[in-house]
Design a protein around this motif. Structure first.
Motif, PDB file in Angstrom:
ATOM      1  N   LEU A  34      -6.271   5.238  -2.796  1.00  0.00           N
ATOM      2  CA  LEU A  34      -4.939   4.702  -2.533  1.00  0.00           C
ATOM      3  C   LEU A  34      -3.854   5.541  -3.202  1.00  0.00           C
ATOM      4  CD1 LEU A  34      -5.613   0.874  -2.840  1.00  0.00           C
ATOM      5  CD2 LEU A  34      -5.070   2.157  -0.780  1.00  0.00           C
ATOM      6  N   SER A  37      -3.546   8.882  -1.330  1.00  0.00           N
ATOM      7  CA  SER A  37      -2.879   8.799  -0.037  1.00  0.00           C
ATOM      8  C   SER A  37      -1.381   8.557  -0.194  1.00  0.00           C
ATOM      9  CB  SER A  37      -3.495   7.681   0.805  1.00  0.00           C
ATOM     10  OG  SER A  37      -3.175   6.416   0.255  1.00  0.00           O
ATOM     11  N   ARG A  38      -0.983   7.943  -1.290  1.00  0.00           N
ATOM     12  CA  ARG A  38       0.444   7.671  -1.520  1.00  0.00           C
ATOM     13  C   ARG A  38       1.164   8.908  -2.044  1.00  0.00           C
ATOM     14  NH1 ARG A  38       5.209   5.760  -0.687  1.00  0.00           N
ATOM     15  NH2 ARG A  38       6.287   4.907  -2.442  1.00  0.00           N
TER      16      ARG A  38
END
Length: 140
Positions: A34, A37-38
């Protein structure tokens, strides 16, 4: 050899530790994905700046002619934009004019059309002719 047959309480406790470790490892991996991907983990692509090079025998007249051709190409591009904006009506015209003004104020036309040569170099003409030449039929 009591360690081969542990009591039920100890077996349960061991299972809980193993299950907790599996959940924790899964959570750490998911959080890592996460975050990646951010924000990403690779640096942004480098900005490439191309410089124009000329032959050693380039005269001042050639440089002035190239500058005039570049200016003409930029003015033509801006005139095309103004002509298109003139065809619009209402809110679309106001929005397009704002975008055009921001484009001109930010020197966007200088980045889009950085240089126009009056006459392409001989090497460029040879490459164009070679790429446009039809392929020879295969010999059987």
């Amino acid at each position: 050899m009591a360690f081969l047959d542990p009591p039920d309480a100890q077996a349960r406790r061991t299972r809980y530790w193993v299950a907790g470790g599996a959940v924790a490892a899964t959570a750490i991996i998911m959080i890592g994905f996460l975050i990646e991907s951010r924000y990403g983990y690779l640096p942004p692509d480098p900005i490439l700046i191309y410089a124009q090079s000329w032959k050693g025998d380039r005269s001042r007249a050639d440089a002035i002619a190239d500058a005039a051709a570049t200016k003409s190409a930029r003015e033509t591009r801006l005139a095309q934009s103004r002509a298109y904006i003139a065809t619009l009506k209402g809110e679309a015209r106001v929005d397009a004019q704002k975008q055009y003004d921001a484009y001109v104020a930010g020197n966007g036309f200088r980045r889009e059309i950085p240089y126009v040569a009056v006459a392409p170099s001989v090497e460029a003409l040879v490459k164009v002719r070679e790429s446009a030449a039809p392929a020879e039929p295969p010999v059987e």
